[in-house]
Design a protein around this motif. Sequence first.
Motif, short mmCIF file in Angstrom:
data_model
loop_
_atom_site.label_atom_id
_atom_site.label_comp_id
_atom_site.label_asym_id
_atom_site.label_seq_id
_atom_site.Cartn_x
_atom_site.Cartn_y
_atom_site.Cartn_z
N VAL A 38 0.89 -1.13 0.03
CA VAL A 38 -0.15 0.08 0.04
C VAL A 38 0.92 1.40 -0.03
CG1 VAL A 38 -1.81 1.18 1.34
CG2 VAL A 38 -1.90 -1.03 1.17
N ALA A 39 0.94 1.86 -1.20
CA ALA A 39 1.88 2.98 -1.46
C ALA A 39 0.89 4.28 -1.36
CB ALA A 39 2.82 2.79 -2.67
N GLY A 40 1.28 4.99 -0.37
CA GLY A 40 0.64 6.45 -0.42
C GLY A 40 1.09 7.34 -1.46
N PRO A 41 0.38 8.48 -1.36
CA PRO A 41 0.79 9.62 -2.55
C PRO A 41 2.41 10.10 -2.14
CG PRO A 41 -0.71 10.40 -0.67
CD PRO A 41 -0.75 8.94 -0.51
N GLY A 42 2.96 10.31 -3.11
CA GLY A 42 4.27 10.85 -2.90
C GLY A 42 5.41 10.20 -2.46
N THR A 43 5.14 8.80 -2.25
CA THR A 43 6.01 7.70 -1.48
C THR A 43 7.14 7.27 -2.57
OG1 THR A 43 4.51 6.22 -1.68
CG2 THR A 43 4.41 7.43 0.18
N TYR A 238 8.89 -13.88 -10.30
CA TYR A 238 8.59 -12.47 -9.84
C TYR A 238 7.40 -12.20 -10.59
CZ TYR A 238 13.11 -13.54 -7.75
OH TYR A 238 14.02 -14.28 -6.94
N VAL A 239 6.51 -11.42 -10.01
CA VAL A 239 5.25 -10.86 -10.57
C VAL A 239 4.99 -9.69 -9.88
CG1 VAL A 239 2.82 -10.97 -11.54
CG2 VAL A 239 4.33 -13.14 -11.43
N PHE A 240 5.13 -8.51 -10.52
CA PHE A 240 4.80 -7.16 -9.98
C PHE A 240 3.71 -6.40 -10.63
CE2 PHE A 240 9.52 -7.59 -9.65
CZ PHE A 240 9.52 -7.96 -8.18
N GLN A 245 -4.88 -1.05 -7.53
CA GLN A 245 -6.22 -0.62 -7.41
C GLN A 245 -7.02 -0.31 -8.55
OE1 GLN A 245 -3.62 1.22 -6.82
NE2 GLN A 245 -3.96 3.19 -7.64
N ASP A 246 -6.40 0.06 -9.69
CA ASP A 246 -6.95 0.40 -11.12
C ASP A 246 -7.21 -0.83 -11.82
OD1 ASP A 246 -7.22 3.10 -10.59
OD2 ASP A 246 -5.05 3.44 -11.03
N THR A 247 -6.83 -2.03 -11.48
CA THR A 247 -6.90 -3.27 -12.25
C THR A 247 -8.45 -3.78 -12.29
OG1 THR A 247 -4.73 -3.92 -11.50
CG2 THR A 247 -6.05 -5.68 -12.70
N THR A 248 -8.94 -3.90 -13.23
CA THR A 248 -10.34 -4.44 -13.21
C THR A 248 -10.57 -5.98 -12.64
OG1 THR A 248 -9.99 -5.86 -15.31
CG2 THR A 248 -10.87 -3.41 -15.71
N ILE A 264 5.56 -18.66 -6.23
CA ILE A 264 6.17 -17.38 -6.98
C ILE A 264 5.66 -16.14 -6.09
CG2 ILE A 264 4.74 -15.85 -8.60
CD1 ILE A 264 3.79 -18.34 -10.32
N ILE A 265 6.75 -15.21 -6.23
CA ILE A 265 6.58 -14.06 -5.51
C ILE A 265 5.75 -12.96 -6.23
CG2 ILE A 265 7.77 -12.21 -4.60
CD1 ILE A 265 10.29 -14.19 -4.16
N PHE A 266 4.56 -12.69 -5.69
CA PHE A 266 3.47 -11.88 -6.46
C PHE A 266 3.20 -10.65 -5.60
CE2 PHE A 266 -1.08 -11.73 -7.89
CZ PHE A 266 -0.83 -10.64 -8.64
N GLN A 267 3.77 -9.53 -6.07
CA GLN A 267 3.43 -8.32 -5.23
C GLN A 267 2.69 -7.18 -5.96
OE1 GLN A 267 7.43 -6.83 -4.11
NE2 GLN A 267 7.82 -8.43 -2.72
N LYS A 268 1.67 -6.85 -5.45
CA LYS A 268 0.68 -5.84 -5.78
C LYS A 268 1.00 -4.56 -5.22
CE LYS A 268 -2.28 -8.97 -4.51
NZ LYS A 268 -3.47 -9.93 -4.17
N ILE A 269 1.24 -3.38 -6.00
CA ILE A 269 1.78 -2.24 -5.59
C ILE A 269 0.47 -1.11 -5.91
CG2 ILE A 269 3.40 -0.49 -5.27
CD1 ILE A 269 4.32 -3.72 -7.07
N GLY A 270 0.24 -0.52 -5.07
CA GLY A 270 -0.55 0.67 -5.49
C GLY A 270 -1.26 1.40 -4.16
N ASP A 271 -2.36 2.24 -4.34
CA ASP A 271 -3.02 2.75 -3.13
C ASP A 271 -4.45 2.56 -3.23
OD1 ASP A 271 -3.93 4.53 -1.28
OD2 ASP A 271 -2.99 6.34 -1.95
N PRO A 272 -5.09 1.71 -2.50
CA PRO A 272 -6.58 1.39 -2.80
C PRO A 272 -7.17 2.61 -2.30
CG PRO A 272 -5.60 0.52 -0.48
CD PRO A 272 -4.50 1.05 -1.45
N TYR A 273 -6.84 3.63 -1.34
CA TYR A 273 -7.50 4.68 -1.15
C TYR A 273 -7.87 5.84 -2.33
CZ TYR A 273 -6.10 2.54 2.91
OH TYR A 273 -5.78 1.63 3.97
#
Length: 584
Positions: A38-43, A238-240, A245-248, A264-273
Amino acid sequence: MQFQETEYKLVEKILLGNGKFNKLQREFIELNETKTIVAGPGTGKTTALAAKIVLVLRHLNRIGSKDGLCIITHTNVAVNEINNALQQAGIGSIAHPHFIGTIHEFFNHFCVLPLYKYIFKINKLTFDVEHESDKEFYKAFLAQRYQWMNKPQYSNVKEWIANRIHDSKLVVNKETEGIEMVNSTSWEKFDNYSATMWQAKLSRKKQGFLTYDDTFLFSRFFLLDSRFKSMLQSRFKYVFLDEYQDTTPDGADLLEEIFGIENIIFQKIGDPYQTIVYGQPIPKIDEEQTFRLNLTNRFGVEIAEHLNIIMPQANVQTSSDKKSFTPIILLYENEQDIYTRYRTLIQEYELSHTSFKENTKEDKVLVWARHWASILKPGSVYKNKKPRKLESLNVLLKTLIVDFIAQKIVDNDGNISESKEWVTKHPKVNQLNKILLSILKSGINDEMKQALNDFVNELLEEKGLNRIDINNYLFSQLEDETQHTTFNLEESIGPVNDIFTIHSVKGETLRSVLVVDFIDKPLTNILLHKYGVNKEATYLYTDHNLLYVAMSRVTHLFVFAMHKRDWTTEVCNKLKNNWTVLEV
């Protein structure tokens, strides 16, 4: 996974210049397990992800591993940033066994194209929101099946059923392992015509005329064969997934089905908010499976403390060296006075604060709905400040050039799909992107023609083919297309056209923002609820996220325009100590 300090210094120099990754960014870069980030704004999420990919690829190259990286982004902007970082790090472009691209590019490449090539014997697919000729195809199909529909008195019936075919959805039935049509239009006579409707729609799809949603439909059908799923699982370690949050939901479910396994290392990166697409659900957060990248480099505590009131679960943290201004409530009586006061506010802050004046980011007015622009500035019409026509022209010019080179290769000896892929993934394609950007700014002059000519010839010579000159018909085609569309990029920037929807600025960093809130005042209602004035939360989560997105764009100044009649004694008591209050 830990990396040597010399490796860190390399990527920091490439991506940050004289900067350093902070503690949280380094933890994310070294994180080597399946997590939701969960990566916030400007991080610095995209920059840290680019660094992680560079370091992992260098590590795999050093040990001679054949493990693949799969990087799925929401836009091609992130693809370009990552590819540029790889080039500068001496790795080159992403190549087999690795992959980088959007989610549609991923599934089309690994599922839809193979399905059509080997099952339907079709190599060319045409994707669009919809195809103008679809309904004509369905009418012709119905006319062949039902002769009575050819009579003039039944033409309306034929057209009506063709529309039903167009609007009815196809789904994959896992039990029967087939594609079925569902009565998504709630038509009472659906069962009478469903077999014909299904045949008509599938016949059209088999011709290669697909919508963007069809990517997931036919990928799901393709992956019913466990062999194909196993091939992808074996290839990518490795899957990034960037901006998850914008993925359908369809795309997210398919990725989880493929890569949500133990090895498998599966990392989902984004900001749900920052989920701001209406109807798109906010991804659920399992704190045990979450890593929070929430130390912002964009603004100071003056902004962060308000963001954490509006969206407490985001828990935005700031560094002590970042300073912003206390946000402003701008009280008005006449909507038409707001804009002028905001522009004078900017001038006042520039005169009194050097850091604000020297900041090169833009100042923007943000509206919830496009038609509010005319309320703010009577007679004005909201214009898309990122013109789709301009983006379409860029795509068209690039397609003409890629197709030209690919056809030359095929004429010599080759496969058209493979040739196009070779061109689009060539390390020098970034050179083409820069030339096209210059053409969009200034038009196609002799200098641009020569630059394009050099680019095309470099690729042709690499394949042992004859050179071309600027008299080639390719340049006539390019000139024709640019003459039909005239744009000046500078006209879409600056105080003349500085009114945007909140949706349109997601992902941007701005010096200051003015948010206006008219008609039903959805954003004012949220603000007052979060500060304890309104007791009930009677608003959409999407609007809640929009307010969070709007405030989190700024480096320095956030202004919220509120009508004086909404500034009651209770509101004043709740907000006066946290906000600077000004009147128009």
